[in-house]
Design a protein around this motif. Structure first.
Motif, PDB file in Angstrom:
ATOM      1  N   GLY A  70      -7.610   8.171   8.967  1.00  0.00           N
ATOM      2  CA  GLY A  70      -6.979   7.534   7.815  1.00  0.00           C
ATOM      3  C   GLY A  70      -6.219   8.497   6.910  1.00  0.00           C
ATOM      4  O   GLY A  70      -5.734   8.100   5.845  1.00  0.00           O
ATOM      5  N   ALA A  71      -6.071   9.742   7.326  1.00  0.00           N
ATOM      6  CA  ALA A  71      -5.398  10.748   6.479  1.00  0.00           C
ATOM      7  C   ALA A  71      -3.897  10.483   6.342  1.00  0.00           C
ATOM      8  O   ALA A  71      -3.262  10.898   5.381  1.00  0.00           O
ATOM      9  CB  ALA A  71      -5.624  12.143   7.049  1.00  0.00           C
ATOM     10  N   GLU A  83      -2.343  11.764  19.446  1.00  0.00           N
ATOM     11  CA  GLU A  83      -3.688  11.859  20.039  1.00  0.00           C
ATOM     12  C   GLU A  83      -3.756  11.691  21.558  1.00  0.00           C
ATOM     13  O   GLU A  83      -4.375  10.763  22.065  1.00  0.00           O
ATOM     14  CB  GLU A  83      -4.609  10.812  19.395  1.00  0.00           C
ATOM     15  CG  GLU A  83      -4.940  11.174  17.959  1.00  0.00           C
ATOM     16  CD  GLU A  83      -6.265  10.569  17.519  1.00  0.00           C
ATOM     17  OE1 GLU A  83      -7.280  10.836  18.188  1.00  0.00           O
ATOM     18  OE2 GLU A  83      -6.261   9.839  16.526  1.00  0.00           O
ATOM     19  N   TRP A 127       8.500   3.157  10.103  1.00  0.00           N
ATOM     20  CA  TRP A 127       8.317   2.843   8.682  1.00  0.00           C
ATOM     21  C   TRP A 127       9.437   3.555   7.946  1.00  0.00           C
ATOM     22  O   TRP A 127       9.841   4.654   8.341  1.00  0.00           O
ATOM     23  CB  TRP A 127       6.970   3.337   8.121  1.00  0.00           C
ATOM     24  CG  TRP A 127       5.720   2.791   8.731  1.00  0.00           C
ATOM     25  CD1 TRP A 127       4.694   3.532   9.250  1.00  0.00           C
ATOM     26  CD2 TRP A 127       5.331   1.423   8.858  1.00  0.00           C
ATOM     27  NE1 TRP A 127       3.698   2.692   9.708  1.00  0.00           N
ATOM     28  CE2 TRP A 127       4.064   1.401   9.481  1.00  0.00           C
ATOM     29  CE3 TRP A 127       5.932   0.209   8.516  1.00  0.00           C
ATOM     30  CZ2 TRP A 127       3.380   0.218   9.768  1.00  0.00           C
ATOM     31  CZ3 TRP A 127       5.255  -0.977   8.801  1.00  0.00           C
ATOM     32  CH2 TRP A 127       4.007  -0.963   9.416  1.00  0.00           C
ATOM     33  N   LYS A 138      -1.762  10.578   9.456  1.00  0.00           N
ATOM     34  CA  LYS A 138      -1.075  11.274  10.557  1.00  0.00           C
ATOM     35  C   LYS A 138      -0.129  10.322  11.304  1.00  0.00           C
ATOM     36  O   LYS A 138       1.054  10.617  11.498  1.00  0.00           O
ATOM     37  CB  LYS A 138      -2.106  11.883  11.532  1.00  0.00           C
ATOM     38  CG  LYS A 138      -3.107  12.815  10.849  1.00  0.00           C
ATOM     39  CD  LYS A 138      -4.117  13.394  11.823  1.00  0.00           C
ATOM     40  CE  LYS A 138      -5.025  12.364  12.485  1.00  0.00           C
ATOM     41  NZ  LYS A 138      -5.949  11.678  11.561  1.00  0.00           N
ATOM     42  N   THR A 139      -0.676   9.186  11.751  1.00  0.00           N
ATOM     43  CA  THR A 139       0.155   8.234  12.498  1.00  0.00           C
ATOM     44  C   THR A 139       1.290   7.705  11.624  1.00  0.00           C
ATOM     45  O   THR A 139       2.431   7.560  12.079  1.00  0.00           O
ATOM     46  CB  THR A 139      -0.724   7.069  13.020  1.00  0.00           C
ATOM     47  OG1 THR A 139      -1.696   7.614  13.925  1.00  0.00           O
ATOM     48  CG2 THR A 139       0.106   6.024  13.747  1.00  0.00           C
ATOM     49  N   THR A 140       0.989   7.458  10.357  1.00  0.00           N
ATOM     50  CA  THR A 140       2.025   6.966   9.438  1.00  0.00           C
ATOM     51  C   THR A 140       3.152   7.999   9.306  1.00  0.00           C
ATOM     52  O   THR A 140       4.330   7.637   9.243  1.00  0.00           O
ATOM     53  CB  THR A 140       1.401   6.655   8.062  1.00  0.00           C
ATOM     54  OG1 THR A 140       0.325   5.731   8.246  1.00  0.00           O
ATOM     55  CG2 THR A 140       2.429   6.051   7.119  1.00  0.00           C
ATOM     56  N   ARG A 189      -8.598  14.013   8.883  1.00  0.00           N
ATOM     57  CA  ARG A 189      -9.633  12.993   9.082  1.00  0.00           C
ATOM     58  C   ARG A 189      -8.994  11.638   9.412  1.00  0.00           C
ATOM     59  O   ARG A 189      -7.808  11.435   9.188  1.00  0.00           O
ATOM     60  CB  ARG A 189     -10.452  12.837   7.800  1.00  0.00           C
ATOM     61  CG  ARG A 189     -11.226  14.085   7.384  1.00  0.00           C
ATOM     62  CD  ARG A 189     -11.984  13.777   6.084  1.00  0.00           C
ATOM     63  NE  ARG A 189     -12.888  14.841   5.717  1.00  0.00           N
ATOM     64  CZ  ARG A 189     -12.587  15.834   4.867  1.00  0.00           C
ATOM     65  NH1 ARG A 189     -11.380  15.892   4.323  1.00  0.00           N
ATOM     66  NH2 ARG A 189     -13.477  16.754   4.575  1.00  0.00           N
ATOM     67  N   GLU A 223       0.087   6.054  19.757  1.00  0.00           N
ATOM     68  CA  GLU A 223      -1.357   6.022  20.039  1.00  0.00           C
ATOM     69  C   GLU A 223      -1.689   5.047  21.165  1.00  0.00           C
ATOM     70  O   GLU A 223      -2.526   5.325  22.000  1.00  0.00           O
ATOM     71  CB  GLU A 223      -2.102   5.570  18.781  1.00  0.00           C
ATOM     72  CG  GLU A 223      -2.924   6.645  18.131  1.00  0.00           C
ATOM     73  CD  GLU A 223      -3.463   6.187  16.781  1.00  0.00           C
ATOM     74  OE1 GLU A 223      -4.574   6.564  16.450  1.00  0.00           O
ATOM     75  OE2 GLU A 223      -2.763   5.438  16.060  1.00  0.00           O
ATOM     76  N   TYR A 240       0.820  -1.214   0.000  1.00  0.00           N
ATOM     77  CA  TYR A 240       0.000   0.000   0.000  1.00  0.00           C
ATOM     78  C   TYR A 240       0.849   1.257   0.000  1.00  0.00           C
ATOM     79  O   TYR A 240       1.790   1.378   0.779  1.00  0.00           O
ATOM     80  CB  TYR A 240      -0.925   0.020   1.222  1.00  0.00           C
ATOM     81  CG  TYR A 240      -1.837  -1.169   1.285  1.00  0.00           C
ATOM     82  CD1 TYR A 240      -3.015  -1.197   0.540  1.00  0.00           C
ATOM     83  CD2 TYR A 240      -1.512  -2.275   2.074  1.00  0.00           C
ATOM     84  CE1 TYR A 240      -3.851  -2.310   0.579  1.00  0.00           C
ATOM     85  CE2 TYR A 240      -2.336  -3.383   2.125  1.00  0.00           C
ATOM     86  CZ  TYR A 240      -3.506  -3.400   1.374  1.00  0.00           C
ATOM     87  OH  TYR A 240      -4.324  -4.496   1.413  1.00  0.00           O
TER      88      TYR A 240
HETATM   89  N1  LIG Z   1      -0.097  -1.535   8.970  1.00  0.00           N
HETATM   90  C1  LIG Z   1      -0.854  -1.069   7.971  1.00  0.00           C
HETATM   91  N2  LIG Z   1      -1.099  -1.834   6.866  1.00  0.00           N
HETATM   92  C2  LIG Z   1      -1.838  -1.363   5.845  1.00  0.00           C
HETATM   93  N3  LIG Z   1      -2.379  -0.139   5.809  1.00  0.00           N
HETATM   94  C3  LIG Z   1      -2.176   0.650   6.861  1.00  0.00           C
HETATM   95  C4  LIG Z   1      -1.401   0.244   7.993  1.00  0.00           C
HETATM   96  N4  LIG Z   1      -1.363   1.243   8.871  1.00  0.00           N
HETATM   97  C5  LIG Z   1      -2.112   2.242   8.333  1.00  0.00           C
HETATM   98  N5  LIG Z   1      -2.591   1.889   7.132  1.00  0.00           N
HETATM   99  C6  LIG Z   1      -3.431   2.703   6.251  1.00  0.00           C
HETATM  100  O1  LIG Z   1      -2.796   3.934   6.029  1.00  0.00           O
HETATM  101  C7  LIG Z   1      -3.730   4.989   5.988  1.00  0.00           C
HETATM  102  C8  LIG Z   1      -3.312   6.050   6.972  1.00  0.00           C
HETATM  103  O2  LIG Z   1      -3.383   5.518   8.299  1.00  0.00           O
HETATM  104  P1  LIG Z   1      -2.935   6.344   9.573  1.00  0.00           P
HETATM  105  O3  LIG Z   1      -3.014   5.435  10.714  1.00  0.00           O
HETATM  106  O4  LIG Z   1      -1.642   7.000   9.274  1.00  0.00           O
HETATM  107  O5  LIG Z   1      -4.075   7.454   9.617  1.00  0.00           O
HETATM  108  P2  LIG Z   1      -4.400   8.514  10.762  1.00  0.00           P
HETATM  109  O6  LIG Z   1      -4.463   9.837  10.079  1.00  0.00           O
HETATM  110  O7  LIG Z   1      -3.470   8.359  11.888  1.00  0.00           O
HETATM  111  O8  LIG Z   1      -5.881   8.090  11.171  1.00  0.00           O
HETATM  112  P3  LIG Z   1      -6.610   8.116  12.615  1.00  0.00           P
HETATM  113  O9  LIG Z   1      -7.086   9.514  12.804  1.00  0.00           O
HETATM  114  O10 LIG Z   1      -7.752   7.185  12.414  1.00  0.00           O
HETATM  115  O11 LIG Z   1      -5.644   7.661  13.640  1.00  0.00           O
HETATM  116  C9  LIG Z   1      -5.089   4.371   6.298  1.00  0.00           C
HETATM  117  O12 LIG Z   1      -5.796   4.183   5.089  1.00  0.00           O
HETATM  118  C10 LIG Z   1      -4.743   3.043   6.925  1.00  0.00           C
HETATM  119  O13 LIG Z   1      -5.714   2.089   6.619  1.00  0.00           O
END
Ligand SMILES: Nc1ncnc2c1ncn2[C@@H]1O[C@H](COP(=O)(O)OP(=O)(O)OP(=O)(O)O)[C@@H](O)[C@H]1O
Ligand SMILES: [Mg+2]
Length: 241
Positions: A41-42, A165, A55, A44-46, A39, A87, A18
Motif C-alpha cells: 500500500g506504499a 513484482e 492514472w 509502488k503500483t500507483t 510496504r 502485477e 483518494y
Molecule cells: N483503484 C483504487 N481505488 C482506490 N484506492 C486505490 C486504488 N488503487 C490503489 N489504491 C490505494 O492506493 C494506495 C497505494 O496502492 P498501491 O497499489 O500503489 O500500493 P503498492 O505499494 O503497490 O502495494 P502492494 O505492495 O500491496 O502491491 C493503497 O492505499 C491502495 O489502497
C-alpha cells in the motif's frame, strides 16, 4: 544527454476521491536496474501506473529521455519505448504462447515475421516460452506466465522495462531463473525499473534503490548500501530479521 532516463518530480496522483501519491521524486539512471521497494500500500503500483499514463498525475512532472510525458496517453508513452508488465501480467489464457507473443510484437503478423534472433535470445532467457510455444497460455504455471509476460515486454527492443513484482508467488528455484534472466537483460543494456517485495531478490539485482512509504519516496541510494544496513532495512521496510 542526461544520465537519468526517467525522472519524477513532485508527482501527485488522485484515484477518485483518494489522494494516493503525495509528491513522488524518483530518478531511474540510464542502463541501470532500479528497485522500487516499500510496504504493502506504499504506492509502488500507483507510481508505475502514473508513469504509464494509466492514472493521470494531478501535479508534478514526469520526463522520459528529457521529454515531458506527464500529460501523454498510455499508447503514446508505450510508443516512446517503455514496456510495462503489470502485477496481473496481462497474459491471454485462451491464446497460445505464440499468439501472446505475436500480439506483443507490433510489427509482425505471423511468427515468421518476428525478429528470429531476438526470439532465440528470449528462448534462452526463458526456455518455458519455447517449450510451450503452441500451448494455451492458461496451461502455464504462475511462474511460467510471469516469464511469458516479461518475454512479451521484450519481444521488441525497448529503452525502459517496468515490471511490477515479477517474483510474486514464485518458488525459490523459479525466482533464481528469474534473477538470471534479469541479469542477462541488464547486460543487454536495457534500463529496468522493478517493484519488489522480496528483499533478497532486490539485493541480488538492484543497482539503485528507492523506498516508498505513504505515497512518497522516503529513501534513495545504492542497493548495496541498503543491503548492508539491516537497521535501515528494518526502519524502512519493517522487515522481521
Ligand atoms: N483503484 C483504487 N481505488 C482506490 N484506492 C486505490 C486504488 N488503487 C490503489 N489504491 C490505494 O492506493 C494506495 C497505494 O496502492 P498501491 O497499489 O500503489 O500500493 P503498492 O505499494 O503497490 O502495494 P502492494 O505492495 O500491496 O502491491 C493503497 O492505499 C491502495 O489502497
Ligand atoms: Mg503493488
Amino acid at each position: 544527454m542526461s544520465d537519468n532516463l526517467i525522472t519524477l518530480e513532485g508527482v501527485h496522483t488522485h484515484i477518485g476521491a483518494y489522494h494516493i501519491l503525495h509528491g513522488v521524486d524518483l530518478v531511474v539512471p540510464r542502463g541501470q536496474l532500479t528497485m522500487l521497494l516499500g510496504r504493502n500500500g506504499a504506492g509502488k503500483t500507483t507510481t508505475l501506473r502514473t508513469i504509464m499514463g494509466l492514472w493521470q498525475a494531478s501535479q508534478g512532472r514526469i520526463t522520459f529521455g528529457g521529454q515531458d510525458i506527464s500529460t501523454k496517453q498510455t499508447p503514446q508513452i508505450a510508443h516512446l519505448g517503455i514496456a510495462y508488465v503489470p502485477e496481473n501480467m496481462g497474459v491471454f489464457s485462451d491464446l497460445t504462447v505464440k499468439e501472446n507473443m505475436l500480439l506483443a510484437a507490433r510489427s509482425a503478423r505471423n511468427a515468421e515475421q518476428m525478429d528470429q534472433e531476438r526470439l532465440q535470445w528470449i528462448f534462452k532467457l526463458f526456455p518455458a516460452v519455447e517449450k510451450f510455444w503452441n500451448h494455451p497460455a492458461g496451461k502455464l504455471s504462475g511462474g511460467q506466465k510471469q516469464m511469458l509476460a516479461v518475454s512479451r515486454a521484450i519481444v521488441e527492443p525497448r529503452e525502459l522495462l517496468i515490471v511490477d513484482e515479477p517474483s510474486k508467488g514464485l518458488a525459490p528455484s523459479i525466482i533464481n531463473n528469474m534473477i538470471e534472466a534479469f541479469q542477462q537483460l541488464k547486460q543487454s543494456g536495457v534500463t529496468i525499473l522493478l517493484v519488489e517485495q522480496n528483499i533478497n531478490f532486490a539485493k541480488r539485482l538492484g543497482d539503485t534503490v528507492a523506498v516508498m512509504d505513504n505515497g512518497r519516496v522516503v529513501h534513495a541510494g545504492s542497493m548495496q548500501a541498503l543491503a548492508q544496513d539491516e537497521a535501515l532495512q528494518q526502519s524502512l521496510l519493517g522487515l522481521a530479521l
